[in-house]
Design an enzyme around this catalytic site. Structure first.
Site, mmCIF file in Angstrom:
data_model
loop_
_atom_site.group_PDB
_atom_site.id
_atom_site.type_symbol
_atom_site.label_atom_id
_atom_site.label_comp_id
_atom_site.label_asym_id
_atom_site.label_seq_id
_atom_site.Cartn_x
_atom_site.Cartn_y
_atom_site.Cartn_z
ATOM 1 N N LYS A 119 0.829 -1.216 0.000
ATOM 2 C CA LYS A 119 0.000 0.000 0.000
ATOM 3 C C LYS A 119 0.859 1.260 0.000
ATOM 4 O O LYS A 119 0.474 2.272 -0.579
ATOM 5 C CB LYS A 119 -0.978 -0.006 1.179
ATOM 6 C CG LYS A 119 -2.118 -0.993 0.977
ATOM 7 C CD LYS A 119 -3.335 -0.691 1.832
ATOM 8 C CE LYS A 119 -4.463 -1.653 1.510
ATOM 9 N NZ LYS A 119 -5.569 -1.603 2.457
ATOM 10 N N LYS A 201 -3.943 -10.356 -7.431
ATOM 11 C CA LYS A 201 -5.170 -10.545 -6.652
ATOM 12 C C LYS A 201 -6.323 -9.708 -7.225
ATOM 13 O O LYS A 201 -6.094 -8.591 -7.674
ATOM 14 C CB LYS A 201 -4.879 -10.108 -5.201
ATOM 15 C CG LYS A 201 -5.992 -10.362 -4.224
ATOM 16 C CD LYS A 201 -5.663 -9.775 -2.858
ATOM 17 C CE LYS A 201 -5.812 -8.271 -2.840
ATOM 18 N NZ LYS A 201 -5.832 -7.673 -1.498
ATOM 19 N N LYS A 204 -10.809 -4.430 -5.535
ATOM 20 C CA LYS A 204 -11.771 -3.399 -5.968
ATOM 21 C C LYS A 204 -11.072 -2.083 -6.290
ATOM 22 O O LYS A 204 -11.635 -1.219 -6.939
ATOM 23 C CB LYS A 204 -12.881 -3.213 -4.931
ATOM 24 C CG LYS A 204 -12.414 -2.831 -3.551
ATOM 25 C CD LYS A 204 -13.549 -2.978 -2.536
ATOM 26 C CE LYS A 204 -12.990 -3.103 -1.137
ATOM 27 N NZ LYS A 204 -13.800 -3.787 -0.193
HETATM 28 P P1 TYM Z 1 -10.862 -6.137 3.114
HETATM 29 O O1 TYM Z 1 -11.963 -5.156 3.275
HETATM 30 O O2 TYM Z 1 -9.715 -5.757 2.243
HETATM 31 O O3 TYM Z 1 -11.422 -7.514 2.587
HETATM 32 C C1 TYM Z 1 -12.488 -8.199 3.232
HETATM 33 C C2 TYM Z 1 -12.254 -9.701 3.141
HETATM 34 O O4 TYM Z 1 -12.167 -10.111 1.771
HETATM 35 C C3 TYM Z 1 -10.998 -10.900 1.574
HETATM 36 N N1 TYM Z 1 -10.503 -10.699 0.189
HETATM 37 C C4 TYM Z 1 -10.341 -11.686 -0.696
HETATM 38 N N2 TYM Z 1 -10.544 -13.003 -0.614
HETATM 39 C C5 TYM Z 1 -10.286 -13.747 -1.718
HETATM 40 N N3 TYM Z 1 -9.838 -13.220 -2.893
HETATM 41 C C6 TYM Z 1 -9.626 -11.891 -3.015
HETATM 42 N N4 TYM Z 1 -9.189 -11.394 -4.181
HETATM 43 C C7 TYM Z 1 -9.882 -11.054 -1.884
HETATM 44 N N5 TYM Z 1 -9.777 -9.722 -1.665
HETATM 45 C C8 TYM Z 1 -10.171 -9.520 -0.377
HETATM 46 C C9 TYM Z 1 -10.009 -10.381 2.607
HETATM 47 O O5 TYM Z 1 -9.002 -11.328 2.895
HETATM 48 C C10 TYM Z 1 -10.915 -10.131 3.796
HETATM 49 O O6 TYM Z 1 -11.106 -11.305 4.546
HETATM 50 N N6 TYM Z 1 -8.160 -5.661 7.336
HETATM 51 C C11 TYM Z 1 -9.362 -6.239 6.747
HETATM 52 C C12 TYM Z 1 -10.610 -5.826 7.501
HETATM 53 C C13 TYM Z 1 -10.526 -6.089 8.950
HETATM 54 C C14 TYM Z 1 -10.583 -7.355 9.594
HETATM 55 C C15 TYM Z 1 -10.476 -7.074 10.992
HETATM 56 C C16 TYM Z 1 -10.702 -8.659 9.147
HETATM 57 C C17 TYM Z 1 -10.402 -5.140 9.915
HETATM 58 N N7 TYM Z 1 -10.370 -5.727 11.133
HETATM 59 C C18 TYM Z 1 -10.473 -8.102 11.938
HETATM 60 C C19 TYM Z 1 -10.715 -9.691 10.092
HETATM 61 C C20 TYM Z 1 -10.593 -9.411 11.467
HETATM 62 C C21 TYM Z 1 -9.499 -5.792 5.308
HETATM 63 O O7 TYM Z 1 -8.975 -4.782 4.921
HETATM 64 O O8 TYM Z 1 -10.320 -6.585 4.542
#
Ligand code: TYM
Length: 340
Positions: A119, A201, A204
């Site tokens: 990032k 990957k 969005k």
């Molecule tokens: P975020 O918002 O980026 O993504 C949400 C969830 O989607 C999964 N993900 C994917 N899985 C498969 N293929 C992909 N291409 C893909 N892109 C995203 C992510 O692994 C995630 O599970 N830091 C986290 C949010 C968060 C969180 C937490 C998660 C904040 N606090 C505590 C678990 C526990 C995040 O940015 O997810």
């Protein structure tokens, strides 16, 4: 009551950022499993709006997207009565615990986080402190509820490992305080790849709009995007992530939605071209997403309902979270005054 009924159910916490509409990657890697897991676990699901601030947001968009995401999560089948659905910033205790955990996390550990490196490279003009300490806040999100299980996609597993390390270290210094959380990473679809560049990957924030399917894309758009998906020139539907990343990614998606194994999919499309295969993947995806979209429109139309769910979620989550913060404050030696 049987033993199984009296046994305490294990707890789940997971989160998703309200930055843009979730993709098929978010759905398959995480959110779809949230609804499936609620029958066996007590679940807390969180919209991580504070995490979203690590990248500059348009305030009005962030507000709107937070409510939209709540409606979308409800539309996937999350039951807000049996479980807790809430917005991270509505539970201030997360930030309170985050500070204590930050004081128990090393600079070197945070420097090794690959998402921080990625990032920072992507937003060189805004490498802020929040981006660096983001995994500490995520550890607080998880540890504050003593979650046993955290369903996430593959890109979050390093953060989860750090949460475990922080918890273990804290317990070692201050005595048993936090549950060490386990990850729940789906066997298939933990990392869906970009449809345009299948070695990357699906994300969005990708500038190529054909590289992802959004959870709210209509059937025509889904078909169009899959038709354009990059594959290869050998024309065989065969699972080989290394040499055929595009086809393997599409097979993964098809497998998740149909329950078919890779061998079954190979047999189904043997001797048929990629055209047929892509259309089948698109249809299986649309069949899964369209009912969610219908529910989403219905739920989002009732803004008061969505807000009432979030208000109730914030109250219930705060009650649990505040208890942990008091305990942690006491353990680290912060003076607490008796209530009169
Ligand atoms: P975020 O918002 O980026 O993504 C949400 C969830 O989607 C999964 N993900 C994917 N899985 C498969 N293929 C992909 N291409 C893909 N892109 C995203 C992510 O692994 C995630 O599970 N830091 C986290 C949010 C968060 C969180 C937490 C998660 C904040 N606090 C505590 C678990 C526990 C995040 O940015 O997810």
């Amino acid at each position: 009551m049987s033993e199984a009924q009296t046994e305490k159910r294990k707890r789940i916490l997971s989160g998703i950022q309200p930055t843009g509409t979730p993709t098929l990657g978010n759905y398959v890697g995480a959110v779809r499993n949230w609804a499936l897991l609620q029958k066996d676990y007590d679940c807390l699901y969180m919209i991580a709006d504070l995490h979203a601030l690590t990248v500059r947001q348009v305030p009005a968009d962030l507000r709107r997207r937070t409510r939209e995401l709540a409606a979308l999560l409800l539309a996937t089948g999350i039951d807000p009565v049996k479980n807790v659905l809430f917005v991270q910033s509505h539970v201030p205790a997360h930030c309170e615990l985050s500070w204590i955990l930050a004081c128990n996390t090393q600079f070197g550990e945070l420097s090794r986080m690959t998402q921080f490196k990625d990032k920072s490279a992507k937003h060189p003009d805004n490498v802020n402190g929040g981006l660096f300490t983001y995994p500490v806040l995520m550890a607080a999100d998880i540890l504050i509820y003593n979650a046993d299980l955290v369903p996430v996609g593959q890109d979050q597993t390093q953060h989860l490992e750090l949460a475990r390390n922080i918890a273990g270290r804290f317990n070692g210094v201050y005595g048993d305080t936090f549950t060490l959380p386990e990850g729940y990473v789906p066997a298939a679809g933990a990392k869906l790849m970009s449809l345009a560049e299948p070695t990357k990957k699906m994300s969005k924030s990708d500038t190529n709009l054909n590289s992802f399917v959004l959870m709210t894309d209509d059937k025509d758009t889904i078909v169009r995007k899959f038709k354009r998906a990059v594959t290869d020139s050998d024309g065989q539907v065969r699972f080989d992530r290394e040499n055929k990343p595009g086809v393997s990614n599409l097979m993964t998606i098809y497998s998740v939605f149909t329950g078919k194994t890779m061998e079954e999919i190979e047999a189904e499309f043997a001797g048929r071209g990629y055209g047929d295969f892509k259309l089948a993947v698109a249809e299986a995806t649309a069949d899964a997403l369209v009912p969610v979209q219908t529910e989403y429109d219905r739920i989002l139309a009732d803004k008061d309902y969505v807000d009432s769910v979030l208000r109730d979620g914030a109250e219930r989550a705060s009650r649990l979270a505040n208890r942990t913060v008091s305990k942690v404050y006491r353990k680290v030696g912060l003076l607490q005054l008796d209530r009169h």
